[in-house]
Design a protein around this motif. Structure first.
Motif, mmCIF file in Angstrom:
data_model
loop_
_atom_site.group_PDB
_atom_site.id
_atom_site.type_symbol
_atom_site.label_atom_id
_atom_site.label_comp_id
_atom_site.label_asym_id
_atom_site.label_seq_id
_atom_site.Cartn_x
_atom_site.Cartn_y
_atom_site.Cartn_z
ATOM 1 N N UNK A 194 13.125 -18.704 -15.357
ATOM 2 C CA UNK A 194 11.858 -18.398 -16.021
ATOM 3 C C UNK A 194 10.678 -18.571 -15.067
ATOM 4 N N UNK A 195 10.775 -19.533 -14.167
ATOM 5 C CA UNK A 195 9.681 -19.797 -13.247
ATOM 6 C C UNK A 195 9.518 -18.682 -12.212
ATOM 7 N N UNK A 196 10.617 -18.083 -11.759
ATOM 8 C CA UNK A 196 10.475 -16.961 -10.823
ATOM 9 C C UNK A 196 9.688 -15.830 -11.486
ATOM 10 N N UNK A 197 9.951 -15.583 -12.752
ATOM 11 C CA UNK A 197 9.188 -14.551 -13.462
ATOM 12 C C UNK A 197 7.727 -14.982 -13.640
ATOM 13 N N UNK A 198 7.513 -16.252 -13.901
ATOM 14 C CA UNK A 198 6.149 -16.751 -14.060
ATOM 15 C C UNK A 198 5.362 -16.605 -12.749
ATOM 16 N N UNK A 199 6.027 -16.856 -11.629
ATOM 17 C CA UNK A 199 5.354 -16.702 -10.337
ATOM 18 C C UNK A 199 5.076 -15.239 -10.026
ATOM 19 N N UNK A 200 5.960 -14.356 -10.471
ATOM 20 C CA UNK A 200 5.671 -12.929 -10.289
ATOM 21 C C UNK A 200 4.441 -12.532 -11.114
ATOM 22 N N UNK A 201 4.335 -13.085 -12.311
ATOM 23 C CA UNK A 201 3.168 -12.806 -13.152
ATOM 24 C C UNK A 201 1.890 -13.331 -12.479
ATOM 25 N N UNK A 202 1.974 -14.525 -11.898
ATOM 26 C CA UNK A 202 0.825 -15.082 -11.183
ATOM 27 C C UNK A 202 0.448 -14.188 -10.006
ATOM 28 N N UNK A 203 1.438 -13.709 -9.280
ATOM 29 C CA UNK A 203 1.146 -12.845 -8.130
ATOM 30 C C UNK A 203 0.488 -11.540 -8.579
ATOM 31 N N UNK A 204 0.949 -10.987 -9.693
ATOM 32 C CA UNK A 204 0.315 -9.768 -10.205
ATOM 33 C C UNK A 204 -1.140 -10.042 -10.586
ATOM 34 N N UNK A 205 -1.388 -11.211 -11.191
ATOM 35 C CA UNK A 205 -2.755 -11.563 -11.557
ATOM 36 C C UNK A 205 -3.651 -11.708 -10.335
ATOM 37 N N UNK A 206 -3.136 -12.301 -9.273
ATOM 38 C CA UNK A 206 -3.923 -12.465 -8.053
ATOM 39 C C UNK A 206 -4.185 -11.119 -7.397
ATOM 40 N N UNK A 207 -3.186 -10.255 -7.381
ATOM 41 C CA UNK A 207 -3.373 -8.925 -6.798
ATOM 42 C C UNK A 207 -4.418 -8.131 -7.575
ATOM 43 N N UNK A 208 -4.393 -8.249 -8.885
ATOM 44 C CA UNK A 208 -5.378 -7.533 -9.698
ATOM 45 C C UNK A 208 -6.782 -8.059 -9.418
ATOM 46 N N UNK A 209 -6.912 -9.370 -9.282
ATOM 47 C CA UNK A 209 -8.221 -9.953 -9.001
ATOM 48 C C UNK A 209 -8.750 -9.498 -7.647
ATOM 49 N N UNK A 210 -7.860 -9.315 -6.673
ATOM 50 C CA UNK A 210 -8.269 -8.894 -5.335
ATOM 51 C C UNK A 210 -8.394 -7.380 -5.216
ATOM 52 N N UNK A 211 -8.065 -6.670 -6.299
ATOM 53 C CA UNK A 211 -8.159 -5.213 -6.254
ATOM 54 C C UNK A 211 -7.022 -4.570 -5.498
ATOM 55 N N UNK A 212 -5.912 -5.309 -5.338
ATOM 56 C CA UNK A 212 -4.783 -4.780 -4.571
ATOM 57 C C UNK A 212 -3.743 -4.100 -5.443
ATOM 58 N N UNK A 213 -3.883 -4.220 -6.773
ATOM 59 C CA UNK A 213 -2.893 -3.618 -7.658
ATOM 60 C C UNK A 213 -3.367 -2.254 -8.097
ATOM 61 N N UNK A 214 -2.424 -1.425 -8.490
ATOM 62 C CA UNK A 214 -2.763 -0.077 -8.947
ATOM 63 C C UNK A 214 -1.501 0.673 -9.274
ATOM 64 N N UNK A 215 -1.640 1.836 -9.897
ATOM 65 C CA UNK A 215 -0.450 2.612 -10.259
ATOM 66 C C UNK A 215 0.270 3.113 -9.023
ATOM 67 N N UNK A 216 1.578 3.244 -9.137
ATOM 68 C CA UNK A 216 2.348 3.791 -8.026
ATOM 69 C C UNK A 216 2.101 5.283 -7.920
#
Length: 203
Positions: free
Chosen positions: A155-177
Motif C-alpha cells: 500500500x505504501x508503494x502506491x501511496x508514494x506514487x500518489x505523492x510523486x504525482x502530486x509533486x509533479x503536478x505542483x511543479x507543472x511536470x505532469x500532463x496528458x501523454x
C-alpha cells in the motif's frame, strides 16, 4: 509700446521652460519604466529561485521516502528469512533519520495539498517502522505480523506514487501523454536479498 516685441522674451522663456520640463518628464518616465523592469526582473528571479528550491525539495523527499520504504522492505525480508537483522536494521535507522530531516524541510517549502500527501505517507511509514521494530524486538502487538507488514509495504508503494504525482503536478511536470501513446505503468519491484536497499531505492 511694441507689445509684440516686449512679449517675445516671455515666449522664448516659456518655450525653454517647456522644453526643459518635457525633457524632465521624459527622463522621469524612463526612470519609472526602468524601475518597473527591474522589479519585474527581480520578481521573475525570485519566482525561479523558489521554484528550483521547491523542485529540489520534492526530489529529496521522493528519494528519501523511497529509500525509507526500501529499507523497511529489507528489514521485513530479513525477519522473514530469520537472518541476522543488524545490517538491515542499521540501514533502516539511517534511512529513517534521512527521511525525517528531509520531511522537516518539506514542511516549510511544500504547498498544503502536497504537504498533506507527504504527511499521510510519513505517518504510514512511521507506523510500518513501529510494527517491524516490535517484530524485530520480539514484542509484537495484536495484529502485528510479517503478512500485515507486507500488505502495508504494498500500500505504501502506491501511496508514494500518489505523492510523486502530486509533486509533479505542483511543479507543472505532469500532463496528458501523447495521442496514441498510453502512459507506461509505474514499476513496483520488491527488493530482496543483500543490497536490496540500494536496488529498492530506485523504484
Amino acid at each position: 509700446m511694441d507689445i509684440t516685441g516686449a512679449g517675445a522674451p516671455v515666449v522664448a522663456i516659456v518655450g525653454v521652460l517647456g522644453t526643459l520640463l518635457s525633457a524632465l518628464l521624459t527622463q522621469r518616465a524612463a526612470e519609472r519604466s526602468r524601475q518597473r523592469e527591474m522589479e519585474r526582473a527581480e520578481r521573475t528571479q525570485a519566482w525561479a529561485r523558489e521554484t528550483e528550491e521547491r523542485r529540489a525539495c520534492c526530489i529529496a523527499l521522493n528519494t528519501a521516502s523511497r529509500q525509507y520504504l526500501a529499507a523497511l522492505t529489507d528489514q521485513s525480508h530479513a525477519l522473514a528469512r530469520a537472518e541476522d537483522p543488524r545490517a538491515a536494521r542499521q540501514r533502516l535507522i539511517e534511512a529513517r533519520d534521512l527521511h525525517r530531516d528531509v520531511y522537516a524541510e518539506a514542511q516549510l517549502r511544500l504547498p498544503d495539498p502536497v504537504l498533506a500527501l507527504a504527511g499521510e505517507a510519513t505517518h504510514a511509514l512511521g507506523a510500518l517502522y513501529g510494527r517491524l521494530r516490535r517484530l524485530d524486538d520480539g514484542v509484537p502487538r495484536p495484529g502485528d505480523s510479517l503478512d500485515a507488514a507486507q500488505r502495508e509495504i504494498d500500500a505504501l508503494w502506491e501511496r508514494l506514487r500518489e505523492l510523486r504525482r502530486g509533486m509533479r503536478a505542483d511543479l507543472g511536470a505532469s500532463g496528458p501523454s501523447r495521442p496514441g501513446r498510453p502512459a507506461a505503468p509505474e514499476p513496483h519491484p520488491a527488493p530482496t536479498g543483500p543490497g536490496a536497499f540500494r536496488a529498492g531505492s530506485g523504484r
